[in-house]
Design a protein around this motif. Structure first.
Motif, PDB file in Angstrom:
ATOM      1  N   SER A 280       8.450  -1.636  -2.892  1.00 17.25           N
ATOM      2  CA  SER A 280       7.787  -0.638  -2.042  1.00 17.25           C
ATOM      3  C   SER A 280       7.326   0.495  -2.937  1.00 17.25           C
ATOM      4  CB  SER A 280       8.746  -0.115  -0.972  1.00 17.25           C
ATOM      5  OG  SER A 280       8.117   0.891  -0.193  1.00 17.25           O
ATOM      6  N   PRO A 281       6.095   0.971  -2.792  1.00 18.93           N
ATOM      7  CA  PRO A 281       4.986   0.458  -1.993  1.00 18.93           C
ATOM      8  C   PRO A 281       4.723  -1.022  -2.291  1.00 18.93           C
ATOM      9  CG  PRO A 281       4.424   2.615  -2.878  1.00 18.93           C
ATOM     10  CD  PRO A 281       5.717   2.220  -3.512  1.00 18.93           C
TER      11      PRO A 281
ATOM     12  N   GLY B 170       0.400  -3.315   1.269  1.00 23.01           N
ATOM     13  CA  GLY B 170       0.098  -1.886   1.240  1.00 23.01           C
ATOM     14  C   GLY B 170       1.097  -1.050   2.007  1.00 23.01           C
ATOM     15  N   ARG B 171       2.166  -1.683   2.482  1.00 22.41           N
ATOM     16  CA  ARG B 171       3.175  -0.944   3.263  1.00 22.41           C
ATOM     17  C   ARG B 171       4.050  -0.090   2.347  1.00 22.41           C
ATOM     18  NH1 ARG B 171       7.080  -0.789   7.354  1.00 22.41           N
ATOM     19  NH2 ARG B 171       7.111   1.446   7.560  1.00 22.41           N
ATOM     20  N   VAL B 172       4.353   1.133   2.804  1.00 19.45           N
ATOM     21  CA  VAL B 172       5.342   1.994   2.151  1.00 19.45           C
ATOM     22  C   VAL B 172       6.516   2.081   3.118  1.00 19.45           C
ATOM     23  CG1 VAL B 172       5.825   4.290   1.237  1.00 19.45           C
ATOM     24  CG2 VAL B 172       3.539   3.283   0.940  1.00 19.45           C
ATOM     25  N   LEU B 173       7.655   1.541   2.733  1.00 23.34           N
ATOM     26  CA  LEU B 173       8.807   1.549   3.640  1.00 23.34           C
ATOM     27  C   LEU B 173       9.230   2.992   3.919  1.00 23.34           C
ATOM     28  CD1 LEU B 173      11.040  -1.400   2.340  1.00 23.34           C
ATOM     29  CD2 LEU B 173       9.330  -1.405   4.162  1.00 23.34           C
ATOM     30  N   ASP B 174       9.681   3.249   5.145  1.00 24.93           N
ATOM     31  CA  ASP B 174      10.071   4.613   5.491  1.00 24.93           C
ATOM     32  C   ASP B 174      11.571   4.808   5.278  1.00 24.93           C
ATOM     33  OD1 ASP B 174      11.426   3.618   7.738  1.00 24.93           O
ATOM     34  OD2 ASP B 174       9.729   4.001   9.072  1.00 24.93           O
TER      35      ASP B 174
ATOM     36  N   PRO C  23      -3.094  -1.322   8.750  1.00 25.29           N
ATOM     37  CA  PRO C  23      -2.834  -0.083   8.014  1.00 25.29           C
ATOM     38  C   PRO C  23      -2.296  -0.380   6.617  1.00 25.29           C
ATOM     39  CG  PRO C  23      -1.150  -0.448   9.700  1.00 25.29           C
ATOM     40  CD  PRO C  23      -2.208  -1.486   9.915  1.00 25.29           C
ATOM     41  N   SER C  24      -2.811   0.353   5.619  1.00 23.39           N
ATOM     42  CA  SER C  24      -2.285   0.321   4.261  1.00 23.39           C
ATOM     43  C   SER C  24      -1.960   1.755   3.895  1.00 23.39           C
ATOM     44  CB  SER C  24      -3.336  -0.238   3.301  1.00 23.39           C
ATOM     45  OG  SER C  24      -3.036   0.136   1.968  1.00 23.39           O
ATOM     46  N   GLN C  25      -0.736   1.987   3.431  1.00 26.45           N
ATOM     47  CA  GLN C  25      -0.322   3.363   3.094  1.00 26.45           C
ATOM     48  C   GLN C  25      -0.305   3.615   1.600  1.00 26.45           C
ATOM     49  OE1 GLN C  25       3.054   2.298   5.097  1.00 26.45           O
ATOM     50  NE2 GLN C  25       2.149   2.664   7.103  1.00 26.45           N
ATOM     51  N   GLY C  26      -0.479   2.541   0.807  1.00 26.71           N
ATOM     52  CA  GLY C  26      -0.411   2.707  -0.637  1.00 26.71           C
ATOM     53  C   GLY C  26      -0.847   1.458  -1.363  1.00 26.71           C
ATOM     54  N   THR C  27      -0.620   1.430  -2.679  1.00 25.74           N
ATOM     55  CA  THR C  27      -0.994   0.347  -3.601  1.00 25.74           C
ATOM     56  C   THR C  27      -2.503   0.310  -3.835  1.00 25.74           C
ATOM     57  OG1 THR C  27      -1.274  -1.555  -2.070  1.00 25.74           O
ATOM     58  CG2 THR C  27       0.962  -1.028  -2.795  1.00 25.74           C
ATOM     59  N   TYR C  28      -2.991  -0.856  -4.223  1.00 28.22           N
ATOM     60  CA  TYR C  28      -4.418  -1.105  -4.453  1.00 28.22           C
ATOM     61  C   TYR C  28      -5.028  -1.897  -3.299  1.00 28.22           C
ATOM     62  CZ  TYR C  28      -4.156  -0.349  -9.625  1.00 28.22           C
ATOM     63  OH  TYR C  28      -4.046   0.150 -10.893  1.00 28.22           O
ATOM     64  N   PHE C  29      -4.242  -2.204  -2.246  1.00 26.23           N
ATOM     65  CA  PHE C  29      -4.635  -3.282  -1.345  1.00 26.23           C
ATOM     66  C   PHE C  29      -4.666  -2.889   0.124  1.00 26.23           C
ATOM     67  CE2 PHE C  29      -2.232  -5.160  -4.928  1.00 26.23           C
ATOM     68  CZ  PHE C  29      -3.296  -5.791  -5.558  1.00 26.23           C
ATOM     69  N   VAL C  30      -5.581  -3.554   0.841  1.00 31.81           N
ATOM     70  CA  VAL C  30      -5.609  -3.442   2.289  1.00 31.81           C
ATOM     71  C   VAL C  30      -5.794  -4.858   2.847  1.00 31.81           C
ATOM     72  CG1 VAL C  30      -8.115  -2.989   2.365  1.00 31.81           C
ATOM     73  CG2 VAL C  30      -6.659  -2.234   4.256  1.00 31.81           C
ATOM     74  N   CYS C  31      -5.117  -5.133   3.965  1.00 33.63           N
ATOM     75  CA  CYS C  31      -5.237  -6.449   4.596  1.00 33.63           C
ATOM     76  C   CYS C  31      -6.169  -6.360   5.801  1.00 33.63           C
ATOM     77  CB  CYS C  31      -3.872  -6.950   5.058  1.00 33.63           C
ATOM     78  SG  CYS C  31      -2.761  -7.301   3.689  1.00 33.63           S
TER      79      CYS C  31
END
Ligand SMILES: *Cc1c(COP(=O)(O)O)cnc(C)c1O
Length: 378
Positions: free
Chosen positions: A158-159, A164-168, A303-311
């Motif tokens: 994580s991220p 692209g998920r950032v765990l909460d 939704p993507s919250q981070g990284t280089y990627f979106v799905c």
């Protein structure tokens, strides 16, 4: 173990070359990292003293810079640091050094593609816990259900790539509590630690949670943080025993190398968090630009919250099978994406119609890809 089959990345990169399609498959930036860091590498190469074997643990300035980074950013006090050939070698050394044949490792599903291969080399078995689309949330009860008598490690990213998920914090606290309850080692892949793109999110290293610092090996690298993915300078930090296990394997994989780049990595970390902060701002704009374009083309963007990627989900466009679509898209639309099915245990499951797009590209490239997809979909 037999040699792994050709990966989806090899197939899709070959397709990109064959068709001249825009490659939003593999996650590497198309612009160089900060000149301060590049110039530090040039200076090291010209120094006359920084081109021979590094000490096994890594050059002293980089080890000090990693310790300082963990302290100033997260309040962590790692006992030891081992520099590696990218995060990849740190991960491989950790699994080979800490696992015995028959051990089980809990991982998130979808999973980064090197984990199954490394686990197989260690004779270990992955137990996968799903991040469920569309929000990619983790159900802690599913983590508990994946832990058995042979489970020795939890390997967390994580991220998260590819979602692209950032765990909460709540998810991480639940994971930490299970690691303590079942006495698991945690290995964390934090290569996107600086690339949290939503301003209301933060990266929380698992090692910072109660009971975790003494059982967590934290892994990161310069590649994603500084747009220098070809450098392959990484590190593992944490308790002396866990870092020592990495070192004992690493010394016989590659011993010590990349000395001038290690010195430049020290300069990068020493320059503070401003450089990765600027990159994150730029990436946020690119993520939003590509997401809007994919939506305009008719995809349902997750939704993507981070990284280089979106799905993105191709089902609304009438394409329930993303793998089949990804094989046709380079020919039909001139764009390459990767099907999420390549990263999951059940390709026919709930991620079947999802594609991963990389947005770490110049805006003109993203715009051209979007134009092509809109034309294709229309
Ligand atoms: C890119 C990546 C790595 C590899 O990092 P290197 O430093 O290039 O070896 C590891 N894990 C994840 C999740 C990645 O996306």
């Amino acid at each position: 173990m037999s040699a792994p089959a050709t990966t989806i990345f090899t197939v899709m990169t070959a397709l990109a070359e064959e068709t001249g399609a825009i490659n939003l498959g593999q996650g590497f930036p198309d612009e160089d990292g900060p000149s301060l860091v590049v110039e530090a590498a040039v200076a090291a190469l010209r120094s006359g003293t920084q081109n021979q074997y590094a000490p096994l643990g890594g050059v002293a300035p980089l080890r000090a810079a990693v310790l300082d980074h963990q302290r100033r950013r997260y309040g962590l006090e790692p006992e030891d640091v081992q520099v590696t050939f990218g995060a990849t070698e740190a991960l491989a050394s950790a699994l080979l050094g800490l696992l015995s044949p028959g051990d089980e490792v809990v991982v998130l599903d979808p999973v980064y593609d090197s984990y199954p291969a490394i686990a197989a080399m260690a004779g270990a078995t992955l137990r996968r816990v799903a991040l469920h689309p569309p929000d990619w949330r983790l159900d802690p009860e599913e983590v508990r259900a994946a832990i058995g008598p042979r489970t020795r490690m939890l390997l967390l990213n994580s991220p998260h790539n590819p979602t692209g998920r950032v765990l909460d914090r709540a998810e991480l606290e639940a994971i930490a509590a299970l690691c303590v309850e079942y006495d698991l080692i945690a290995v964390t892949d934090e290569v996107y630690e600086h690339l949290v793109l939503d301003t209301d999110r933060e990266h929380i290293p698992l090692a910072t949670l109660p009971g975790m610092e003494q059982r967590t090996l934290t892994i990161s690298s310069v590649g994603k943080t500084y747009s220098l993915t070809g450098w392959k300078i990484g590190w593992a930090s944490g308790p002396a025993e866990l870092v020592g296990a990495v070192r004992s394997v690493k010394q016989f994989l590659s011993f010590a190398g990349g000395t001038p780049l290690q010195h430049a990595a020290a300069a990068a970390l020493g320059a503070g968090d401003g450089l990765p902060g600027e990159l994150a701002v730029a990436l946020r704009g690119k993520r939003d630009r590509l997401s809007a374009g994919l939506t305009a083309a008719g995809f349902a963007v997750l939704p993507s919250q981070g990284t280089y990627f979106v799905c993105a989900d191709a089902d609304p466009l009438g394409h329930p099978d993303a793998e089949a679509l990804c094989l046709r898209l380079p020919h039909e639309a001139g764009v390459v994406a990767i099907p999420i099915s390549a990263f999951v245990s059940d390709p026919a499951g709930e991620t079947r119609s999802l594609l991963r797009f990389a947005f770490c590209k110049r805006e003109s490239v993203l715009d051209e890809a979007v134009q092509r997809l809109v034309a294709w979909a229309g």
